[in-house]
Design an enzyme around this catalytic site. Structure first.
Site, PDB file in Angstrom:
ATOM      1  N   GLY A  40     -23.243  -2.843  20.404  1.00 14.70           N
ATOM      2  CA  GLY A  40     -22.272  -2.832  21.485  1.00 14.70           C
ATOM      3  C   GLY A  40     -22.484  -3.909  22.526  1.00 14.70           C
ATOM      4  N   CYS A 249       4.912   9.268   6.080  1.00 18.40           N
ATOM      5  CA  CYS A 249       5.292   7.933   5.672  1.00 18.40           C
ATOM      6  C   CYS A 249       6.535   7.991   4.788  1.00 18.40           C
ATOM      7  CB  CYS A 249       4.149   7.264   4.913  1.00 18.40           C
ATOM      8  SG  CYS A 249       4.608   5.661   4.195  1.00 18.40           S
ATOM      9  N   CYS A 252       5.139   6.554   1.066  1.00 19.04           N
ATOM     10  CA  CYS A 252       4.150   7.263   0.258  1.00 19.04           C
ATOM     11  C   CYS A 252       4.013   8.716   0.659  1.00 19.04           C
ATOM     12  CB  CYS A 252       2.794   6.557   0.324  1.00 19.04           C
ATOM     13  SG  CYS A 252       1.945   6.811   1.905  1.00 19.04           S
ATOM     14  N   CYS A 274       3.476   3.644   6.535  1.00 19.81           N
ATOM     15  CA  CYS A 274       2.066   3.371   6.802  1.00 19.81           C
ATOM     16  C   CYS A 274       1.927   1.941   7.294  1.00 19.81           C
ATOM     17  CB  CYS A 274       1.235   3.500   5.527  1.00 19.81           C
ATOM     18  SG  CYS A 274       1.133   5.168   4.901  1.00 19.81           S
ATOM     19  N   CYS A 280      -0.858   2.417   1.492  1.00 17.27           N
ATOM     20  CA  CYS A 280       0.448   2.966   1.149  1.00 17.27           C
ATOM     21  C   CYS A 280       0.768   2.663  -0.322  1.00 17.27           C
ATOM     22  CB  CYS A 280       1.505   2.345   2.060  1.00 17.27           C
ATOM     23  SG  CYS A 280       3.081   3.196   2.038  1.00 17.27           S
TER      24      CYS A 280
END
Lengths: 307, 247, 295
Positions: A40, A249, A252, A274, A280
């Site tokens: 980080g 979606c 899909c 998606c 997808c």
């Protein structure tokens, strides 16, 4: 351009493998190692001029260039899709300068450079996710001085990050920050996850893959080593929550992926799909017929997005 | 004398005070020199003398407001005698909080603070709760004929007499063992003057040592046990005498 | 002790006081609950502090002590070194010499000038407060009043939004800002409200020591009076020790227990506020006092 004759091509172009010279790569790798060692923490590195403007992923490209080996398989996505301008040009860049194999399939890639998304398909230990970061400093919104924000990181003075969330709740009744949602890495450094939707934040936590972040303009690199705790900042009484959709979606039928809203015509016809195009497509391929696979023209009417 | 039997609250020895005015040619004004006096519990000593002989300066010295050049001012505070002439500021404050109440000639307060709040704050000092202090304050103000309609107002807008009564109320609210009064009745009417006289007598009855400047002969004779006459312009040391009218 | 208590004085008094043994008396004196103990430890001990800018001394040889709950005003004209001294003491700038020891409940007895920066920064978020003359220097103008007050709490790890908000409302009430304004930006507040908000923002962690630089400086007289009253009651309610820099002797008289009078970087006179103002000894103090305009 899958390379049969890469060596000749490269020597012919006068470019080193993966564009950057080896000394620069070593410098970048050292910065990456330091970043991995201090999860980080933003490590400065001597970012080079790249043959594209800042904001086009120059930070991520330098990291990728430093990481690439000849056997790597590269995937580049922009907003989750492999076929958007930014993704296409970066992929072409490495095809031409490194000649490495590229793919659109998350599972096949060893290095995935991304802008604004984390793939839906869970990542593995042998994969590296490289983020393009426009603004690496999470404290910048309140503290314009670099010297001061570095001190704040050093002293763990992160009260202002919650001030930002407080302001959200005070103004809107909830935390409305939905992109670039700040996280705390390994209980120490507060970090900007780059402008990924907060939907993706949980994927960073305890992720088996190495995640590294490159900011070209600001010349910073930071990292989340594999299996590191990544917590999204929040309040006890306003806990962190990801976006949810009532829709699935339109292609899909997925109910648990990040959806983009697509306007279909001038009469306001819309559908949700998606944002991760590979995810997808692979769902549509594997789940064969797929009762939910609908052609866009017949995409069902959708209601308002509920974040 | 009864005073020798009672608890001494103030004992002043060899006190001297002068002012050096640096911006007026460095003139030194000797206000008083070599004063000796003592005041016992339950006793009232009136300071007398012509104008400019340093009565107010002496009173202010007893409060620690003026810093004497020489001598000592021992004040019985809790169980010890503290010399206000040499004590550090913190101690003087400490003695003031617990032991000495001072009613100045003029009210000096924060603008826009209400009369009742001023007195309540004074009454709160003895470790009292805010509510009790407020009740005390209201009672004293009422007694001094400052009616409830004035309580919530800031004294800046009051008449001179009303301001002075708020000032007196503030001094008495503390119920301190030493009470210093600088012409407390100067701008009061007869009725209020009598109230103040009664309040002084009551304070004496509870063992308070009172030192005051009373120009009003009637007040002085009513409350003073002894009179301390200030010496003239630093010529002779101060002497005590019995007030003519008091036995 | 001995010079304060007249052992020789022949007291014609009742028995308890007749044998003044200094030590026992001292104990009795401080055991009274109603008064702040005379002999509790100082909060701040300042010794021979000096600071120069480019070889020009701004303040020199400053020594004093500050006790818990005490308000100390530093007065003097512009350029007398007041603000420089305040900045040295609050560790805003490094003093050239001298030492300042602060008695912290968290860190114990500590030397302010040699303490590491992170300790000082932590003090500034918790046990200390700093009130700037211009509230814009001490506030975050771009975030709401509630967040301004809540920031210190959040930096100390408070993670409950409701609790932070309640606390912010409490403090807004204490500094007399209407709770309706909690979500407003201080940018749109009046000068007096901004100053009160700045004070609330500092007080929310119940500091023990506040540094104030001309807190009433830029305000209208009417607003000033209200702020003074507020400060005074907060100081006594919270038992706050304050070092207050002001050029306004009226402000000093109303707020301060003690005064330091500074001239050309030195303390020329010090003492109880009313004593210094009513019976000034030093020529410069006499000049200052004589220069006050009577309203």
């Amino acid at each position: 351009m899958s390379g049969t004759d890469k060596t000749t091509r490269h020597s012919g172009d006068g470019y080193n493998f993966a564009y950057l010279d080896e000394q620069t790569k070593r410098m970048v790798r050292r910065a990456i190692l330091k970043a991995v060692a201090i999860p980080g923490y933003q490590v400065p590195f001597a970012g080079r001029e790249m043959p594209m403007p800042f904001g086009w992923g120059t930070g991520g490209i330098q990291l990728t260039a430093a990481l690439l080996g000849r056997d790597d398989v590269l995937k580049v996505i922009d907003q989750g899709a492999d076929d958007t301008t930014n993704a296409v040009s970066i992929r072409k860049f490495f095809q031409r300068t490194a000649g490495v194999r590229t793919t659109e399939r998350t599972a096949e890639a060893t290095i995935i450079q991304t802008r604004h998304r984390i793939p839906e398909t869970p990542l593995r230990e042998d994969q590296i996710l490289v983020y393009q970061v426009p603004l690496p400093e999470p404290l910048r919104w309140l503290e314009p001085r670099e010297t001061e924000s570095r001190k704040m990181h050093a002293q763990e003075e992160y009260g202002v990050m919650h001030v930002k969330l407080y302001e959200d709740i005070a103004r809107h009744g909830r935390i409305v920050t939905s992109f670039d949602y700040p996280v705390r890495v390994a209980g120490r450094y507060v970090m900007s996850p780059s402008p990924i939707p907060k939907f993706d934040n949980p994927k960073m936590d305890d992720c088996p893959a190495l995640q590294i972040f490159g900011a070209g303009r600001e010349r910073r690199v930071y990292a989340i080593p594999p299996y590191t705790e990544v917590r999204s900042l929040d309040f006890e009484d306003h806990p962190f929550a990801i976006q949810r959709w009532v829709e699935s979606c339109g292609l899909c039928g997925s109910r648990n992926s990040y959806l983009d809203e697509i306007i279909l015509d001038d009469r306001g016809k819309r559908m949700f799909v998606c944002s991760d195009s590979d995810y997808c497509r692979s769902r549509r391929e594997t789940e064969d017929s797929g009762p939910t696979a609908v052609v866009p023209e017949n995409g069902r009417e959708t209601r308002e997005v509920k974040a | 004398m009864t005073t020798t039997m009672a608890l001494l609250r103030i004992r002043v020895q060899g006190l001297g005070k002068s002012f050096v005015l640096h911006h007026q040619g460095g003139v030194r004004i000797n206000v008083f020199q070599d004063l000796d006096l003592q005041v016992a519990a339950g006793e009232c000593l009136a300071l007398a003398g012509a104008s400019g002989t340093g009565k107010s300066s002496l009173l202010r010295s007893l409060y620690g407001n003026y810093k004497p050049d020489m001598g000592s001012i021992f004040v019985l505070h809790e169980n010890a005698y503290i010399d206000l002439a040499s004590a550090p500021p913190r101690w003087i404050q400490h003695v003031r909080r617990g032991t000495i109440a001072y009613v100045s000639q003029f009210l000096r307060v924060i603008p826009r603070v209400s009369a009742v709040d001023i007195v309540t704050e004074a009454a709160q000092f003895n470790g009292r709760s805010r509510d009790l202090a407020r009740q005390t304050a209201q009672a004293i103000l009422s007694r001094l004929n400052i009616g409830p309609h004035l309580w919530s107002l800031a004294p800046k807008t009051f008449s001179g007499g009303e301001q002075q009564r708020v000032n007196i109320a503030r001094g008495f609210a503390r119920e301190c063992p030493v009470l210093l009064l600088d012409e407390p009745t100067a701008s009061l009417d007869a009725e209020n003057r009598d109230v103040v006289i009664r309040m002084i007598l009551e304070a004496k009855a509870t063992g308070t040592a009172v030192v005051g400047i009373f120009h009003d002969e009637q007040v002085r004779s009513a409350v003073a046990d002894r009179i301390f006459t200030m010496p003239g312009q630093a010529d002779a040391p101060g002497k005590e005498r019995s007030p003519d009218c008091v036995c | 002790m001995s010079q304060l208590i007249n052992k020789e004085a022949p007291y014609p008094v009742v028995p308890e006081q007749s044998d003044p043994d200094a030590e026992t008396e001292r104990k009795t004196a401080s055991s009274k609950p109603c008064s702040p103990g005379v002999d509790d430890n100082p909060l701040l001990i300042v010794e021979d502090v000096g600071k120069s800018f480019n070889g020009t001394p701004a303040c020199r040889d400053i020594s004093f002590m500050l006790w818990p709950g005490e308000v100390l005003a530093i007065v003097g004209e512009s350029g007398s070194g007041k603000t420089t001294l305040l900045r040295c003491l609050s560790a805003g700038i490094r003093a050239d010499n001298g030492r300042t020891s602060y008695c912290s409940p968290t860190f114990g007895e500590m030397d302010v000038f040699t303490s590491p920066e992170h300790v000082l920064r932590q003090l500034h978020r918790t046990e200390w407060g700093l009130v700037h003359q211009n509230p814009r220097d001490g506030l975050r103008l771009g975030v709401s009043a509630g967040a301004n007050i809540g920031e210190r709490l959040m930096s100390l790890g408070q993670r409950n939004y409701g609790a932070i908000r309640d606390e912010a409302l409490t403090w807004m009430r204490k500094v007399e800002i209407n709770g309706d304004r909690i979500d407003d930006l201080p940018l749109h507040f009046s000068g007096g409200m901004q100053q009160r908000l700045q004070i609330a923002r500092n007080l929310v962690t119940k500091p023990r020591l506040m540094f104030m630089d001309e807190p009433t400086g830029g305000l209208d007289v009417s607003v000033q009076a209200r702020l003074l009253d507020l400060l005074r009651s907060l100081c006594s309610e919270l038992h706050l020790a304050v070092i207050l820099v002001t050029h306004d002797l009226g402000v000093a008289r109303l707020l301060a227990d003690r005064l330091l009078v500074m001239q050309c970087g030195r303390v020329v006179e010090s003492g109880l506020t009313d004593q210094v103002l009513d019976d000034p000894h030093h020529p410069y103090t006499q000049l200052l006092v004589a220069s006050i305009l009577e309203a």
